[in-house]
Design a protein around this motif. Structure first.
Motif, short mmCIF file in Angstrom:
data_model
loop_
_atom_site.label_atom_id
_atom_site.label_comp_id
_atom_site.label_asym_id
_atom_site.label_seq_id
_atom_site.Cartn_x
_atom_site.Cartn_y
_atom_site.Cartn_z
N ASP A 28 34.93 30.46 41.30
CA ASP A 28 36.16 31.20 41.53
C ASP A 28 36.44 32.18 40.38
OD1 ASP A 28 36.54 29.88 43.88
OD2 ASP A 28 38.05 28.49 43.12
N ASN A 29 36.21 31.71 39.16
CA ASN A 29 36.44 32.60 38.02
C ASN A 29 35.46 33.76 38.01
OD1 ASN A 29 38.67 31.84 36.14
ND2 ASN A 29 37.73 29.84 36.39
N LYS A 32 36.51 36.20 40.74
CA LYS A 32 37.70 36.99 40.39
C LYS A 32 37.35 38.16 39.48
CE LYS A 32 41.39 33.70 41.03
NZ LYS A 32 41.98 32.52 40.41
N VAL A 178 34.13 36.90 32.06
CA VAL A 178 33.79 35.62 32.68
C VAL A 178 33.83 34.50 31.64
CG1 VAL A 178 31.88 34.26 33.64
CG2 VAL A 178 32.46 36.47 34.66
N ARG A 181 37.29 33.57 30.41
CA ARG A 181 37.97 32.72 31.40
C ARG A 181 37.46 31.28 31.37
NH1 ARG A 181 40.36 34.24 36.32
NH2 ARG A 181 41.07 36.39 36.36
N LEU A 182 36.16 31.13 31.17
CA LEU A 182 35.59 29.77 31.19
C LEU A 182 35.68 29.12 29.81
CD1 LEU A 182 32.40 30.44 33.38
CD2 LEU A 182 34.61 29.50 34.10
N GLU B 398 44.19 41.26 36.72
CA GLU B 398 43.57 41.05 38.03
C GLU B 398 43.84 42.16 39.03
OE1 GLU B 398 43.58 37.10 39.78
OE2 GLU B 398 43.34 36.18 37.81
#
Lengths: 462, 462
Positions: A28-29, A32, A178, A181-182, B398
């Motif tokens: 999902d990340n 997005k 990415v 986010r993770l 986003e």
């Protein structure tokens, strides 16, 4: 039917719910970030014609393709081809030739070749530059071992139909976003195939570029000495190897590397071009103030021989693990399918390795484990009707909630909530229902309090 | 390598971006409803051992399995088995026996058998009642035709380990919620296998239940006369058929059907039980005030013979199309894998048919087509730096946004925005940048206005 002990093919995996929510957190990340940069999704079929796949991954790759037996009576194809019809016994046929008669399809081996096939086949339906992402499984008949599977997911993102280096910059930004986010700290290593070509020229072995990249690609794994040996067996002269080694192992700041290469490339236009390209990319990156480190790494080669410009590889900064993401620019990927001169650049995220890093560093947020927010305890037929209506209202607000389907012992129902990591349960017996006040229990603190249905909804919406 | 005209295996499909966003719209909505009811995701591998799959879908189903050639030298398996070693020519071997020597794995045919295998294999890791959903492709070597593919997605949702009829009620609520979200009006048809068994008893043919259900299942397609003929060829007496016909075709209100069946089932405990079950389910549904219609349909049979209780089928109310969703209760699905007495109930949504209905009724919201919200026009190297920083800020919020990767002619850049359905473009040339006021153009109305970067972000966040 007698019962059979269930199992799955070696190298494949089932994903139980706790693994799925973690994997989905990663996907999902990634998705997005891809979407916020204007990339659009495509999907291709699991099966491709073997004519599309064969010969694209080298001889070794051809062997690793899973091939699908033709449906219907494939044996007639064998007979028609004359196999097994000789008198006096049957010699073992040549494997590949035999296979061609009984299998026309194979499972995709990566997302790159299907993507090239897709772009050519749908070129008139697509908007170029075409920015696509694709998250699908691939299959390889590799020997299974720790961290290597026969079915695994790739997350590819590519721009095709544009030479601009802004695309490289954008992809590196995507990498940065990415991994922010993770919450994984990474180092982005950059190089350029034109620089490697320039070096091959400068050491007097321009025709050995592929051998040089394949050998250098193993530097991390087998060390300098073995790489040098391999290069000599591939026909590189001792002089060339002696010139190459200090270049590949040069430490120091970007400026020093650049100066060294400037000197080396006085007679190599390709080398100069590569140096210009990487300088432009790195200047842009500097202006963008990425959170993760990026560095120019002359020993980065990447084995695949379709790369022609920038090459990219991403390593975790805090754990030892293979690359988490990699890619580069290719100038003629679609040529084999009849569409020449389509330059593209793309990267691929390795979901399995990212998963392993996140497990090791305990980076998965605890909140994703609670898939259901509320369990309504079941006190029997009379209360079920009320419970179902309450549920309908909560679910309409996308609050994930359940009623225990049977009026089992309370202990059993509570255990269900605990094992499923459900943070709240509600008691709605006859007394509570008629008073309009339900009892809400916080499963972590053990705290209980009376709430109206509206208050319940507010608490759970947070 | 000579170039080859690209194609994909017949019956398979590529999905281009416009199709993908529509498919994802369907999947995302289905997934949200599943999750809000406390179902958790699992995934199983594309390949299963053929021993898991064979014999589960009937003889016809076995033929429709895609089988995967063993990797390595599968021919030695043939030789070892003695094939092709005879003197004086080679007789065609028996196909299935031959296949067994060269293929051990197959692609999954549905999600039900892999789910049963999964539950047995992971029973000690799962929380029961186990509520799972699974959205994955399946493969069948069926003859491709309009609307029928060799690779297609199933969206399955099941509860296993609970006898409670609340599970049936919940699944029908899920159906209602999914089709409300997708804006498709549907009719949910309900029946119960125990009622069919009761009828089979009452007409004096209890041992013919399977033949009866298989035949009735075709009522819609082939009509009453052919169904009657089929039943007689299956050995049902003329008397039995004459008793059956008015029951199957009975019109009228639920109450009348119930009275008729009450009389019919005076001596059938199974029939009575079925009638009780369906009455309880329908009473719950009535209380829940579903938006879609549901009805008791005595002619609903569903062909699969593992169903033992409630059966469910969903049809679009406004277009003629096969069923959009179907399922039912099974009492012994995991028995074949060694875990008896696990009752479950589940339904499966057919994404392809839902897609076709939504296309036909133009139900896809226009907004999903605009995957990118803003294109920054590219005026050259000097402006790119500013553009990239603006993009980074927007993407952090986003907001899906792009910069055209080259300083091409404005016309070309605008055409890119148009073809990609991008609703806004921004002009950020030197003058605009130094004044801190960018020019924002609404691509639909043609309206242009100056905006600060902050204003831009606010407009696009809406």
């Amino acid at each position: 039917m007698s019962s059979q002990k269930p199992s799955i093919p070696k190298g494949t995996r089932d994903f139980i719910p706790t693994e799925m929510v973690r994997r989905n957190f990663i996907f999902d990340n990634i998705r997005k970030v891809f979407q916020s940069s204007g990339y659009v999704p495509i999907e291709t079929p699991a099966m491709e014609n073997l004519s599309t796949l064969m010969g694209k991954y080298g001889e070794e790759g051809d062997k690793l393709l899973f091939k699908i037996l033709n449906s219907g009576n494939y044996l007639s194809g064998i007979r028609d081809a004359g196999y097994g019809m000789r008198d006096g016994g049957w010699e073992m046929p040549e494997l590949n030739t035999y296979t061609r008669h009984i299998a026309e399809k194979g499972l995709r081996y990566d997302l790159t070749v299907p993507f090239a096939r897709f772009v050519v086949q749908h070129q008139h339906e697509l908007v170029f530059p075409f920015k696509r992402y694709q998250i699908q499984p691939v299959w390889r008949a590799d020997r299974p071992q720790k961290g290597r599977y026969r079915e695994f997911f790739q997350c590819d993102v590519d721009v095709i139909g544009s030479n601009s280096l802004l695309n490289e910059v954008e992809l590196i930004q995507i990498i940065d976003s990415v991994f922010i986010r993770l919450d994984i700290k990474v180092v982005v290593k950059l190089n350029n195939r034109k620089i490697l070509a320039g070096i091959a020229e400068a050491i007097g072995a321009p025709e050995k570029l592929t051998d040089i990249t394949v050998a250098i690609d193993k530097l991390d794994k087998i060390g300098l000495e073995k790489v040098s040996e391999e290069l000599e067996t591939k026909g590189l002269s001792g002089d060339s190897v002696r010139l190459l080694v200090p270049i590949m192992t040069m430490e120091g700041r970007i400026q020093e590397k650049r100066e060294m290469l400037d000197n080396l490339f006085v007679n190599s236009e390709t080398g100069k071009k590569g140096l210009e390209e990487i300088s432009e990319v790195m200047l842009h990156l500097k202006n963008l103030e990425l959170q993760n480190k990026f560095e120019f790494d002359l020993s980065l080669a990447r084995g695949l021989n379709y790369y022609t410009g920038t090459i990219i590889e991403v390593k975790a900064a805090e754990v030892t693990m293979g690359s988490l993401c990699g890619g580069g620019r290719y100038d003629n990927l679609t040529g084999i399918f009849g569409l020449p001169d389509m330059s593209g650049v793309g990267i691929s995220f390795g979901a399995d390795r990212i998963y392993d890093v996140m497990e090791e560093l305990r980076l998965f947020p605890e909140s994703i484990e609670s898939t259901t927010k509320l369990l309504i305890l079941n006190f029997g037929k009379d209360e079920e009707k009320y419970g179902l209506q309450l549920l309908a209202a909560l679910r309409k607000s996308e609050i994930s909630s359940e009623i225990y389907p049977e009026a089992s012992k309370l202990k059993k129902q509570m255990e269900y909530a605990n094992r499923k990591n459900i943070p709240f349960v509600v008691f709605a017996g006859q007394n509570e229902i008629s008073a309009g006040k339900l009892t809400l229990k916080d499963m972590r603190s053990g705290e209980q309090k009376p709430v109206t249905p509206d208050e319940l909804k507010n608490i759970l919406s947070k």
